[in-house]
Design a protein around this motif. Sequence first.
Motif, PDB file in Angstrom:
ATOM      1  N   LEU A   1      41.428  -8.773  19.974  1.00 49.51           N
ATOM      2  CA  LEU A   1      40.268  -9.676  20.214  1.00 49.51           C
ATOM      3  C   LEU A   1      40.937 -10.881  21.021  1.00 49.51           C
ATOM      4  O   LEU A   1      40.111 -11.506  22.127  1.00 49.51           O
ATOM      5  N   LEU A   2      41.787 -11.511  20.537  1.00 50.17           N
ATOM      6  CA  LEU A   2      42.416 -12.943  21.067  1.00 50.17           C
ATOM      7  C   LEU A   2      43.115 -12.546  22.310  1.00 50.17           C
ATOM      8  O   LEU A   2      43.319 -13.411  23.201  1.00 50.17           O
ATOM      9  N   GLU A   3      43.751 -11.346  22.662  1.00 47.00           N
ATOM     10  CA  GLU A   3      44.752 -11.146  23.628  1.00 47.00           C
ATOM     11  C   GLU A   3      44.229 -10.573  24.781  1.00 47.00           C
ATOM     12  O   GLU A   3      44.759 -10.595  25.925  1.00 47.00           O
ATOM     13  N   THR A   4      43.230  -9.613  24.618  1.00 51.09           N
ATOM     14  CA  THR A   4      42.853  -8.811  25.611  1.00 51.09           C
ATOM     15  C   THR A   4      41.346  -8.897  25.860  1.00 51.09           C
ATOM     16  O   THR A   4      40.517  -8.896  25.428  1.00 51.09           O
ATOM     17  N   ALA A   5      41.351  -9.015  27.308  1.00 49.42           N
ATOM     18  CA  ALA A   5      40.080  -9.197  28.024  1.00 49.42           C
ATOM     19  C   ALA A   5      39.680  -7.607  28.462  1.00 49.42           C
ATOM     20  O   ALA A   5      40.455  -6.974  29.097  1.00 49.42           O
ATOM     21  N   ASN A   6      38.542  -7.449  27.959  1.00 56.49           N
ATOM     22  CA  ASN A   6      38.017  -5.919  28.422  1.00 56.49           C
ATOM     23  C   ASN A   6      37.443  -6.047  29.754  1.00 56.49           C
ATOM     24  O   ASN A   6      36.986  -7.119  30.231  1.00 56.49           O
ATOM     25  N   PRO A   7      38.068  -4.927  30.778  1.00 59.07           N
ATOM     26  CA  PRO A   7      37.742  -5.034  31.947  1.00 59.07           C
ATOM     27  C   PRO A   7      36.127  -4.872  32.396  1.00 59.07           C
ATOM     28  O   PRO A   7      35.711  -5.542  33.416  1.00 59.07           O
ATOM     29  N   GLU A   8      35.319  -4.528  31.227  1.00 59.09           N
ATOM     30  CA  GLU A   8      33.883  -4.509  31.509  1.00 59.09           C
ATOM     31  C   GLU A   8      33.283  -5.870  31.385  1.00 59.09           C
ATOM     32  O   GLU A   8      32.096  -6.116  31.603  1.00 59.09           O
ATOM     33  N   ASP A   9      34.120  -6.595  30.783  1.00 58.59           N
ATOM     34  CA  ASP A   9      33.211  -7.961  30.454  1.00 58.59           C
ATOM     35  C   ASP A   9      33.296  -8.957  31.421  1.00 58.59           C
ATOM     36  O   ASP A   9      34.762  -9.117  32.165  1.00 58.59           O
TER      37      ASP A   9
END
Lengths: 77, 377
Positions: free
Chosen positions: B181-189
């Motif tokens: 949750l802290l490291e990964t930005a979801n491409p859909e967001d």
Amino acid sequence: MCLAIPAEVIEVLDATRARVSIGGVVKEIALHLVEGVVVGDYVLLHVGFALGKIDPEEAQRTLEALRALGEPLEDAA
Amino acid sequence: MKYIDEFRDGSAARVVAERIAAEADPAREYRLMEFCGGHTHAIFRYGIPDLLPPNVRMIHGPGCPVCVLPIGRLDLAIDLAMRPGVTLCTYGDMMRVPGSRKRSLLRAKAEGADVRMVYSATDALRLARELPDREIVFFAIGFETTTPPTAVAVQIAAAEGLHNFSVYCNHVLTPPALVHLLETANPEDPEPVRIDGFVGPAHVSVVIGTDAYQRFAEHYRKPVVIAGFEPLDVLQSILMLVRQLNDGRATIENEYSRAVVAGGNLRAQAIVGDVLEVRETFEWRGLGDVPFSALRLRAKYAAHDAESRFAVVPVKARENKACECPAILRGVKRPTDCGIFGTVCTPENPMGSCMVSAEGACAAYYTYGRHKAPAIA
């Protein structure tokens, strides 16, 4: 799913089983995950297993910390 | 009941809430994630959002095992249940979760599959003893709390030689999900969720201990307060987080000290370590593939591993496009942002897992009336 409820140990049957009271409802539970349980202990009951013991002194400390919040900020902090 | 009633005292709750309001800096926002579905449930059941100032916002995390189980893994469970000779044992929460083509374990049962709802892994063991001609498969899901009982069941089955007992293991781990949750930005967001601090899990922490969170303080500089599941526990932990953030501190604090110690339950950890090992990667609904985030049976217990025993082939399933569960699980959307929330999708007729499980954010919003007041939520 991760809910666990406090249950009072009323009888230790053998090394792996105990009877507990959950607000008066008596149930047999598994003790594989905890050590040194004695009658009168409160355990956290989760899917039929005692997951840990509740420390009465720590519970008291938390309640006292909550009570202290009612006092002025300098004392509570 | 002892250790419950005293932590639900309304007047004490008001005092803590007043303290939070007094100490929260109106010039800043406090974005706090409660990881655990049990906390989400408590927060709505006791109306905690209404007690907080508007700049202290709770973000609901993915700590609901039913919610994060990918549809493909559920489809495999349904396939297992449909096999001749198999009796599939499941915790009740999974029964109504819709899989692909709206199939569910409940529907499979109606179609003739032998699906049994059990309270404990030991119930599945009992069935294995009573029905030696049936293949008893225990559909194991859950976080670190629910994992040790599954591991004990496998040890007992091995010791007793219960050859007809196996486990379909879907146990997942909390810290890797927090890292994700802290490291990964979801491409859909449009943008990743911003989290200032965590209300840490109660009973997961009974097992893994407070030490398991050290890296969130040291490496990510995020405060974590381990909190019990009662309303006073949750409010107290929010106050502790507000104080840490005001002071610019990021430490691991333990509000739930009556049950959680630094090292956790070492006996439970040893049993889990004997039976299970970490998977290289596992798919989470909403989060995608998360490295080292789930467990499987060790090779020495392969005879009790349903995946190798029934030669299960992993499948990827598609999400229902209208359902916002994945974004809700990442904390980037609220249930009320979903077009089908409370209309097409209700607890009676759920479209997504977040509405099925009582711990799901959608079910919590729906059950406790948040859908009527989206402006507050």
